[in-house]
Each structure stands twice: as structure tokens, then as C-alpha cells.
Design a protein around this motif. Structure first.
Motif, PDB file in Angstrom:
ATOM      1  N   ILE A 190      89.462   3.890 -23.281  1.00  0.00           N
ATOM      2  CA  ILE A 190      87.717   4.059 -23.472  1.00  0.00           C
ATOM      3  C   ILE A 190      87.871   5.164 -22.421  1.00  0.00           C
ATOM      4  O   ILE A 190      87.767   4.806 -20.927  1.00  0.00           O
ATOM      5  N   PRO A 191      86.590   5.630 -22.907  1.00  0.00           N
ATOM      6  CA  PRO A 191      86.245   5.717 -24.359  1.00  0.00           C
ATOM      7  C   PRO A 191      87.427   6.356 -25.244  1.00  0.00           C
ATOM      8  O   PRO A 191      88.252   6.918 -24.621  1.00  0.00           O
ATOM      9  N   PRO A 192      87.024   5.764 -26.503  1.00  0.00           N
ATOM     10  CA  PRO A 192      88.346   6.330 -27.770  1.00  0.00           C
ATOM     11  C   PRO A 192      87.722   7.505 -27.845  1.00  0.00           C
ATOM     12  O   PRO A 192      86.396   8.614 -27.898  1.00  0.00           O
ATOM     13  N   THR A 193      88.687   8.204 -28.686  1.00  0.00           N
ATOM     14  CA  THR A 193      89.103   9.522 -29.490  1.00  0.00           C
ATOM     15  C   THR A 193      89.187   9.508 -30.873  1.00  0.00           C
ATOM     16  O   THR A 193      89.511   7.274 -31.084  1.00  0.00           O
ATOM     17  N   SER A 197      93.358   4.276 -32.124  1.00  0.00           N
ATOM     18  CA  SER A 197      93.222   2.742 -33.159  1.00  0.00           C
ATOM     19  C   SER A 197      93.266   1.505 -32.414  1.00  0.00           C
ATOM     20  O   SER A 197      92.228   0.628 -32.582  1.00  0.00           O
ATOM     21  N   ILE A 198      92.975   1.604 -31.011  1.00  0.00           N
ATOM     22  CA  ILE A 198      92.590   0.025 -30.392  1.00  0.00           C
ATOM     23  C   ILE A 198      92.989   0.275 -28.830  1.00  0.00           C
ATOM     24  O   ILE A 198      92.804   1.195 -28.447  1.00  0.00           O
ATOM     25  N   GLY A 199      91.396  -0.046 -28.124  1.00  0.00           N
ATOM     26  CA  GLY A 199      91.463   0.234 -26.832  1.00  0.00           C
ATOM     27  C   GLY A 199      90.229  -0.928 -25.649  1.00  0.00           C
ATOM     28  O   GLY A 199      89.988  -2.131 -26.770  1.00  0.00           O
ATOM     29  N   PHE A 200      90.362  -1.575 -24.673  1.00  0.00           N
ATOM     30  CA  PHE A 200      89.293  -2.379 -24.375  1.00  0.00           C
ATOM     31  C   PHE A 200      89.057  -2.272 -22.692  1.00  0.00           C
ATOM     32  O   PHE A 200      89.562  -1.303 -22.570  1.00  0.00           O
ATOM     33  N   LYS A 201      88.433  -3.030 -22.948  1.00  0.00           N
ATOM     34  CA  LYS A 201      87.532  -2.630 -20.740  1.00  0.00           C
ATOM     35  C   LYS A 201      87.335  -4.619 -20.654  1.00  0.00           C
ATOM     36  O   LYS A 201      85.971  -4.650 -20.933  1.00  0.00           O
ATOM     37  N   TYR A 222      84.952  -6.377 -23.892  1.00  0.00           N
ATOM     38  CA  TYR A 222      84.865  -6.161 -24.794  1.00  0.00           C
ATOM     39  C   TYR A 222      85.962  -4.858 -25.715  1.00  0.00           C
ATOM     40  O   TYR A 222      86.570  -4.552 -24.912  1.00  0.00           O
ATOM     41  N   GLU A 223      86.192  -4.661 -26.462  1.00  0.00           N
ATOM     42  CA  GLU A 223      87.419  -4.334 -26.657  1.00  0.00           C
ATOM     43  C   GLU A 223      86.776  -3.037 -28.162  1.00  0.00           C
ATOM     44  O   GLU A 223      85.713  -3.093 -28.930  1.00  0.00           O
ATOM     45  N   TYR A 224      87.964  -2.509 -28.422  1.00  0.00           N
ATOM     46  CA  TYR A 224      87.480  -1.686 -29.763  1.00  0.00           C
ATOM     47  C   TYR A 224      88.729  -1.739 -30.816  1.00  0.00           C
ATOM     48  O   TYR A 224      90.096  -1.521 -29.739  1.00  0.00           O
TER      49      TYR A 224
END
Length: 250
Positions: A190-193, A197-201, A222-224
Motif C-alpha cells: 500500500i499504495p498498490p502498483t 495482486s494483493i495488499g492490506f493496511k 482495508y485490503e486491496y
């Protein structure tokens, strides 16, 4: 030699007395969460939501007023009922009821009970790096049903601790004697590029000023998920975020 040992023992005795005296003179946690019927704090609140199936980030801005309206009990212990009223960013509209919550103070801790979620926000003693399990009474993954995400599943294991104490300037206001309570600071990608494929905060921190109470709060959960496959055609976020700081109080 005996005289030296005697003097050394006396020094240790007085040193321990000074340490005990310093401990006894420390501030009470109730000084940092003062409560009485009629007490009110108004906050500016920025609410981050993920609209259009999580593909668009929106920040909605409000003012929220927290007012102690009644003294009551929680399991036989004195508690205070706090009402939330919400308005637009400039408070030019009507104040609308936004629910209530309980604050349960004692000499050893201050708990809040909001939407059946019980949290120990402050815990004695007020000492740098002192830690406690502030969310230990929460269920496993308390927000999973609302947001269908795995982020925050272990909230009941988070370690709260007193990270710093001193004077602070927050959003243009100066405060004396502020304790910062760190609760969580974990993130991934986070922040994603475009390649993520997956991320979270998971970010949670609160600040309490002596004689006032809570003056700042940041809670991001949150998650991405990046795009991939027929079930996930677009990259999107799941979860929410809240940042709030005091505007004024009585």
C-alpha cells in the motif's frame, strides 16, 4: 567496608522511595478521559469509503459531536452514555443522531462499548512503552461479516502501548500533555502498483490530551485485490477508514 555497605543500602532505600513517590504522583488515566454529564467534544471526521464495488476511493467529510448525556451502569459499574450527532463538513445543516456508546471509567482503565464491541482504550499505569491487549474482548474478525475481508481478523491480539508523551500540534491546534496510544501499524503493498495482486493496511492510533480526552484518532482497515480472473475483473478495495481530530470542546 561495613560503613560503605551501610551507606549503599541507605542510598538504595531512598532511591526506591523516590521511585515510589514518582509513581504515586503520576497522572491518573481519568485525567485523560474526563467524564461528566454535559461534556461535549466536536470532531472533524474524514470517512474513507470504497464506492462502485470498491473501484473508487471517496473521502466524505463531516463534523461529529460527542456529548455525555447520562450517567448509567455497565454490569454494576458506573458508566456514561455518550450520544453522537453528525453534521456536514461546515456544520451548516441539522445535527442528526448517529447513535450512542458507553464509556466505562475506573482508576485502572477506561473502556468503551460501541456496537457491542468493547475496547480498553486506556490502561494504567501511564508509562512509556507500557502495553496491554486493548481489543482482547473483541470476537475473531469483528468486521468480516460487514466487509467480507480477512484484514483485521486478529484484532483481539493487537498490542496497545503508550508510544509518546508531550506537547503536540494537531491540525493547527496546540495541546499540552498528550499521550499517544499506538494500537496497530501494519501494511503490505500500500499504495498498490499496477503489478500488485494483493495488499492490506491496518492502522490504528489515538491521542489523548490531559483535561480534554480524545483529540485525534486514525483507524484504517482495508485490503486491496488486483484484477485477475472472471470473478475479479477489476482491481478493488474492501474495508474503510476513519480519521478524526478535535475542533472544540466545552
Amino acid at each position: 567496608m561495613r560503613a560503605f555497605l551501610y551507606l549503599f543500602t541507605v542510598c538504595l532505600f531512598f532511591a526506591s522511595c523516590r521511585e515510589e513517590k514518582e509513581f504515586l504522583q503520576m497522572d491518573s488515566i481519568e485525567d485523560f478521559y474526563p467524564l461528566q454529564v454535559g461534556k461535549s467534544i466536536t470532531y472533524r471526521l474524514d470517512s474513507t469509503i470504497f464506492a462502485r464495488s470498491g473501484t473508487v476511493i471517496e473521502v466524505h467529510k463531516y463534523q461529529v459531536k460527542h456529548t455525555v448525556i447520562q450517567e448509567t451502569e455497565d454490569n454494576g459499574q458506573k458508566a456514561y452514555l455518550v450520544q453522537r450527532l453528525i453534521n456536514n463538513e461546515n456544520a451548516t445543516g441539522p445535527w442528526v443522531n448517529n447513535g450512542t456508546y458507553l464509556v466505562i471509567p475506573s482508576s485502572r482503565k477506561v473502556e468503551t462499548l460501541d456496537n457491542n464491541l468493547r475496547v480498553v482504550n486506556l490502561q494504567a499505569p501511564l508509562r512509556q512503552d507500557f502495553s496491554w491487549k486493548g481489543n482482547s474482548q473483541l470476537p475473531f474478525a469483528p468486521y468480516q461479516q460487514l466487509f467480507e475481508m480477512s484484514t483485521g481478523y486478529d484484532m483481539n491480539t493487537w498490542d496497545f502501548y503508550y508510544a509518546s508523551f508531550g506537547n503536540e500540534d494537531i491540525q493547527g491546534q496546540h495541546y499540552e500533555n498528550v499521550w499517544t496510544v499506538e494500537q496497530r501499524d501494519e501494511s503490505l503493498n500500500i499504495p498498490p502498483t499496477p503489478q500488485t495482486s494483493i495488499g492490506f493496511k491496518e492502522r490504528s492510533v489515538e491521542k489523548y490530551a490531559k483535561g480534554i480526552g480524545l483529540v485525534y484518532k486514525d483507524f484504517q482497515l482495508y485490503e486491496y485485490q488486483g484484477a485477475g480472473g472472471s470473478d475479479n475483473p477489476e482491481a478493488h478495495y474492501i474495508g474503510f477508514g476513519i480519521t478524526m481530530w478535535m475542533i472544540h470542546h466545552n
